[in-house]
Write a protein that holds these residues in place. Structure first.
Motif, short mmCIF file in Angstrom:
data_model
loop_
_atom_site.label_atom_id
_atom_site.label_comp_id
_atom_site.label_asym_id
_atom_site.label_seq_id
_atom_site.Cartn_x
_atom_site.Cartn_y
_atom_site.Cartn_z
N ALA A 34 0.85 -1.20 0.00
CA ALA A 34 0.00 0.00 0.00
C ALA A 34 0.88 1.25 0.00
N PRO A 35 1.57 1.50 -1.11
CA PRO A 35 2.54 2.61 -1.12
C PRO A 35 1.93 3.99 -0.88
N LYS A 36 0.65 4.16 -1.14
CA LYS A 36 0.01 5.46 -0.93
C LYS A 36 -0.61 5.60 0.46
N ALA A 37 -0.53 4.55 1.25
CA ALA A 37 -1.11 4.58 2.59
C ALA A 37 -0.27 5.46 3.51
N GLU A 38 -0.94 6.05 4.48
CA GLU A 38 -0.30 6.93 5.45
C GLU A 38 -0.04 6.17 6.74
N GLU A 39 1.18 6.30 7.25
CA GLU A 39 1.51 5.71 8.55
C GLU A 39 0.94 6.58 9.66
N VAL A 40 0.30 5.96 10.62
CA VAL A 40 -0.26 6.68 11.76
C VAL A 40 -0.12 5.81 13.01
N PHE A 48 -2.03 1.92 9.38
CA PHE A 48 -1.95 2.53 8.06
C PHE A 48 -3.35 2.92 7.62
N LYS A 49 -3.43 4.11 7.00
CA LYS A 49 -4.71 4.63 6.50
C LYS A 49 -4.63 4.79 4.99
N TYR A 50 -5.73 4.44 4.34
CA TYR A 50 -5.88 4.69 2.91
C TYR A 50 -7.38 4.70 2.66
N HIS A 51 -7.94 5.89 2.49
CA HIS A 51 -9.39 6.04 2.37
C HIS A 51 -10.08 5.37 3.56
N GLY A 52 -9.54 5.61 4.72
CA GLY A 52 -10.01 4.98 5.96
C GLY A 52 -8.92 4.07 6.50
N MET A 53 -9.16 3.51 7.66
CA MET A 53 -8.15 2.65 8.27
C MET A 53 -8.00 1.36 7.47
N LEU A 54 -6.75 0.98 7.25
CA LEU A 54 -6.45 -0.26 6.53
C LEU A 54 -6.19 -1.40 7.52
N VAL A 55 -5.06 -1.28 8.22
CA VAL A 55 -4.64 -2.32 9.16
C VAL A 55 -3.90 -1.69 10.33
N TYR A 56 -3.85 -2.44 11.42
CA TYR A 56 -3.09 -2.09 12.61
C TYR A 56 -2.18 -3.29 12.91
N PHE A 57 -1.11 -3.04 13.66
CA PHE A 57 -0.31 -4.14 14.19
C PHE A 57 0.30 -3.72 15.50
N ALA A 58 0.69 -4.69 16.32
CA ALA A 58 1.23 -4.37 17.63
C ALA A 58 2.07 -5.53 18.16
N ALA A 59 3.03 -5.20 19.00
CA ALA A 59 3.89 -6.20 19.61
C ALA A 59 3.36 -6.58 20.99
N VAL A 107 -3.58 -6.74 2.98
CA VAL A 107 -3.51 -5.27 2.86
C VAL A 107 -4.08 -4.83 1.51
N GLN A 108 -3.74 -5.53 0.45
CA GLN A 108 -4.27 -5.18 -0.87
C GLN A 108 -5.78 -5.35 -0.92
N PHE A 109 -6.29 -6.40 -0.30
CA PHE A 109 -7.74 -6.60 -0.22
C PHE A 109 -8.40 -5.44 0.52
#
Length: 121
Positions: A34-40, A48-59, A107-109
């Protein structure tokens, strides 16, 4: 006192070196998919956001949590079935390689799903 993270670099920097490596792999895989997604930071987790929230991750102590909302998980239910899951979450054990190809496809989905939703508005 709980750390409030200002960005993904900060989040990764406070983890142990082995976890840092896994988080950076996850981050780069998402960025490539998702190269156009924004890190937040959202809910104090990398996201990551792209036209809304895409995915989250955490340790966590024994795993990397991955959150692609319920739709991202239900679409890949069979492939994710080997991992421990909750509603809208999956746990990738720290002791095994991350399924980077699967993460990329999820992510692509989610990108396609968010794009379709945004064009309907």
């Amino acid at each position: 006192m709980k750390t409030i993270f200002k960005d993904i670099d900060h989040y990764i920097s406070v983890q142990t070196p082995d976890v840092q490596s896994l988080l950076e792999q996850m981050r780069q895989t998402i960025k490539k998919a998702a190269p156009k997604a924004e890190e937040v930071i959202s809910y104090n987790m990398p996201a990551f956001k792209y036209h809304g929230m895409l995915v989250y991750f955490a340790a966590y102590k024994n795993h990397i949590g991955f959150y692609a909302t319920p739709t991202g998980h239900s679409q890949f239910k069979e492939e994710l079935s080997i991992y421990k899951q909750g509603k809208g979450s999956v746990q990738f054990p720290l002791t095994k390689p991350l399924p980077l190809d699967l993460i990329s496809r999820i992510v692509q989905f989610r990108m396609d799903e968010n794009l379709k939703k945004s064009t309907k508005k």
